[in-house]
Structures are given as C-alpha cells and as structure tokens.
Design a protein around this motif. Structure first.
Motif, short mmCIF file in Angstrom:
data_model
loop_
_atom_site.label_atom_id
_atom_site.label_comp_id
_atom_site.label_asym_id
_atom_site.label_seq_id
_atom_site.Cartn_x
_atom_site.Cartn_y
_atom_site.Cartn_z
N VAL A 140 -4.81 65.66 -4.14
CA VAL A 140 -4.60 64.32 -3.58
C VAL A 140 -3.14 64.05 -3.27
O VAL A 140 -2.82 63.07 -2.58
N THR A 141 -2.24 64.88 -3.75
CA THR A 141 -0.81 64.59 -3.57
C THR A 141 -0.39 64.63 -2.11
O THR A 141 0.56 63.94 -1.72
N ASN A 142 -1.09 65.42 -1.29
CA ASN A 142 -0.75 65.51 0.12
C ASN A 142 -1.66 64.65 0.99
O ASN A 142 -1.64 64.75 2.22
N CYS A 143 -2.47 63.80 0.35
CA CYS A 143 -3.40 62.95 1.08
C CYS A 143 -2.82 61.55 1.26
O CYS A 143 -1.71 61.25 0.79
N PHE A 144 -3.58 60.71 1.94
CA PHE A 144 -3.17 59.33 2.20
C PHE A 144 -4.24 58.38 1.67
O PHE A 144 -5.39 58.76 1.49
N ILE A 145 -3.83 57.15 1.43
CA ILE A 145 -4.82 56.12 1.15
C ILE A 145 -4.69 55.02 2.20
O ILE A 145 -3.59 54.64 2.59
N ILE A 146 -5.86 54.58 2.69
CA ILE A 146 -5.93 53.46 3.62
C ILE A 146 -6.34 52.25 2.79
O ILE A 146 -7.45 52.20 2.25
N ILE A 147 -5.44 51.29 2.67
CA ILE A 147 -5.73 50.08 1.89
C ILE A 147 -6.45 49.10 2.81
O ILE A 147 -5.94 48.72 3.86
N THR A 148 -7.65 48.72 2.41
CA THR A 148 -8.51 47.90 3.26
C THR A 148 -8.98 46.65 2.53
O THR A 148 -8.95 46.59 1.29
N GLU A 149 -9.42 45.69 3.31
CA GLU A 149 -10.03 44.49 2.76
C GLU A 149 -11.44 44.37 3.31
O GLU A 149 -11.65 44.19 4.51
N TYR A 150 -12.42 44.52 2.43
CA TYR A 150 -13.83 44.42 2.79
C TYR A 150 -14.51 43.46 1.83
O TYR A 150 -14.32 43.55 0.61
N ASN A 151 -15.33 42.58 2.38
CA ASN A 151 -16.20 41.76 1.54
C ASN A 151 -15.46 41.10 0.39
O ASN A 151 -15.87 41.15 -0.76
N ARG A 152 -14.30 40.50 0.71
CA ARG A 152 -13.51 39.73 -0.25
C ARG A 152 -12.83 40.59 -1.32
O ARG A 152 -12.34 40.06 -2.31
N SER A 153 -12.80 41.88 -1.15
CA SER A 153 -12.14 42.74 -2.13
C SER A 153 -11.20 43.70 -1.41
O SER A 153 -11.39 44.02 -0.23
N VAL A 154 -10.19 44.15 -2.14
CA VAL A 154 -9.21 45.09 -1.59
C VAL A 154 -9.36 46.41 -2.34
O VAL A 154 -9.44 46.44 -3.57
N GLN A 155 -9.41 47.50 -1.60
CA GLN A 155 -9.55 48.83 -2.20
C GLN A 155 -8.82 49.85 -1.33
O GLN A 155 -8.50 49.59 -0.18
N GLY A 156 -8.58 51.01 -1.93
CA GLY A 156 -7.96 52.09 -1.20
C GLY A 156 -8.95 53.21 -0.96
O GLY A 156 -9.73 53.56 -1.86
N PHE A 157 -8.96 53.76 0.26
CA PHE A 157 -9.81 54.90 0.57
C PHE A 157 -8.93 56.14 0.70
O PHE A 157 -8.00 56.17 1.51
N LEU A 158 -9.24 57.14 -0.10
CA LEU A 158 -8.51 58.40 -0.05
C LEU A 158 -9.01 59.22 1.13
O LEU A 158 -10.20 59.49 1.26
#
Length: 309
Positions: A87-105
């Motif tokens: 995961v060290t060379n990956c990215f996270i997309i921080i998103t807002e869905y359905n009133r919550s915030v999460q990161g997708f690797l």
C-alpha cells in the motif's frame, strides 16, 4: 467570497447540460475506473494505516488526515479481488458518500476528464447480479467502468432501510391512487428506497436512469387531460445516472408544459457544498442526501401534503 462564487459558477455550468467530470483511476495495471469529481474531497499518497481489531478484511485500517480519522477501504478487495499487497506506493481517494467520509485505496490515479452522461451507458446485461458496475463509458478508446459504491458500502456496513413509525403518521388521509416514480441506477439504492416507502401504501414505479424516467413520464402525460400530476404524485431521482442525470431530468420536466408541475426530490449520495446552487438552477423542490429512511419518508409526506394543498 468572490472566489467561492466563481468556483460554484464554474461547477454549476455543467448542471442541466447532462455533463460530469470523472476522476479516472486503476485498481491494477489494466482496467480503468471512474468516479464523479463531485464526490471526491482529496487524492493523496497512502499514509500509514492503523489496523483495527475485528474489522472487515477489505478495511485496511484507519488513517489520520487533517485532524480526521477515516476508514480506508481496499477497493479491489471489496469487489472480490486480491488484497492490495504494497500500500505504500498506492493512493487513497477521499470521498463523501451517503453522509459519510471514507478513503478508497487504489493502485494509481490517472486524470480528470469531462464527459457527457449520454456517452455513459448501463453495464452489459451479461454482467450479472454480482456485478459492481453501474455504468461504463469509453475514454481514449479504452473502457472506463463506474462502480456501484453504494453496493460496496452497504456490503461493508449494511443500512437499516426501515423508517420509524412516526415518519408515516399523518399520511392516512392522503390520496394513494397515483404512482410515485423512483429513478436510480443502483440496485441497492432502489431496494432501500422501496423498503422505506412501501409502508406509505403508495404505488411505486422504479426505473434505472433519467432517460427511462423521462420516457415513463412522457408516456403517462399522454394519458392525462391536463397535467402529469393526475397520474404521478412525485418523482424521487438520483443525480448520477447513465444516459441522463437527475439534474437534466429535472430541467426537462420543468421545460415540458405537461410535466412542469410535478414535484421532484433529488435523492443522492452527492453531499458536497455545491448542491443547493445546482438544485435551484434546475428547479428541484428538495434535495436529500442518502440515506436516512426517516428523512426520506418525512420529505415524501411533506411533498404530498404540499401537492394536495
């Protein structure tokens, strides 16, 4: 303030024109995926993750970003693929869905492209019920897939889609002989809305995108003497849908003399800062962020009472 207004104006220029911006990314070396820019808060190199006990395997851990603690979901694993190894060379997309915030690797992030919803099509019929796709399009001669993120999140943390008894009080005297139309491309979202609204006792008609919704309304309008409201009491529409989005659907309704009086609730996982300007531009009656069954049932009840005078 001027800078903020300029940004709002730039973003809302596409509203009602059936256009969107897609952030393209990859979960491996080959397939490209896309996500609506309106749902993206930030993209960054994957920070150190803290593992959680008794977590779903697709939740790789939590990250501490700008004073907020976010769950980070391995998107490839959540779709049934292999876990992302390094995961060290990956990215996270921080998103807002359905009133919550999460990161997708994700493995990598490409670029942002401007698209037309007419060029975004439903997934192939052979994709099957297990598919995580809501739409596909083509960019630079290569297929780009749009994921049913609501399905992914619901599998990780199922939503209770039943409203409380209080949400249905006061509807006994309302007329229930007209159809309530629901337009949403996510099978999970359609099922959630159906379960939340069935106790109202109103006939429900479900369609998969804005084009189907508009065709349905036009067909129903042909049976009416004066207005679509003789046949349909309310439209609840998602915003992001292939072929025709909810904003364009609403604008088409307002421009049609036989459809213009129909009440429209936009019900979407898009919950960013630009929504009010968009809703006002296309003429929707109300905007609700997914998914709170009580709020949805109350909004429907309020709309029907307003429509009934």
């Amino acid at each position: 303030m001027a800078g903020i207004l300029d940004t709002v104006n730039q973003r809302t220029q596409m509203v009602g024109q059936n256009r969107l911006e897609l952030l393209m990314f990859r979960l491996g070396a080959k397939q490209r995926f896309g996500i609506n820019v309106f749902k993206v808060r930030e993209v960054l190199q994957c920070p150190p993750l803290t593992a959680l006990p008794k977590r779903k395997s697709s939740i790789r851990g939590v990250a501490h970003i700008r004073g907020q603690t976010l769950s980070v979901i391995d998107l490839r694993q959540a779709m049934g693929g292999r876990p992302t190894e390094d995961v060290t060379n990956c990215f996270i997309i921080i998103t807002e869905y359905n009133r919550s915030v999460q990161g997708f690797l994700v493995h990598s992030v490409d670029r942002i492209v401007n698209c037309n919803w007419e060029d975004i099509q439903p997934p192939p019929k052979g994709a099957g019920r297990a598919s995580y796709l809501t739409a596909v399009t083509e960019v630079d001669g290569e297929m780009v897939e749009m994921l049913d993120v609501e399905k992914i999140l619901d599998e990780i943390s199922p939503t209770n889609a039943v409203a409380s008894a209080d949400a249905y009080q006061g509807t006994e005297s309302l007329k229930k002989d007209r159809v309530l139309l629901i337009a949403d491309d996510s099978s999970v979202a359609r099922a959630q809305i159906k379960r939340a609204l069935e106790p109202l006792g109103i006939p429900l008609e479900l369609v998969k995108d804005g084009r189907q919704g508009l065709d349905y309304l036009r067909d129903m309008a042909e049976q009416c003497q004066k207005s679509i409201t003789e046949q349909v009491c309310l439209l609840i529409s998602d915003v992001e849908m292939p072929e025709m989005d909810g904003y364009t659907l609403t604008a088409e309704i307002r421009a049609n003399p036989k459809l213009k009086d129909l009440q429209v609730i936009l019900h979407t996982s898009l919950s960013g800062v630009f929504n009010q300007a968009m809703v006002q531009k296309v003429g929707a009656n109300k905007f609700i962020a997914k998914f709170d069954p009580d709020e949805l049932a109350n909004a429907v009840k309020e709309s029907l009472m307003i429509e009934a005078g």
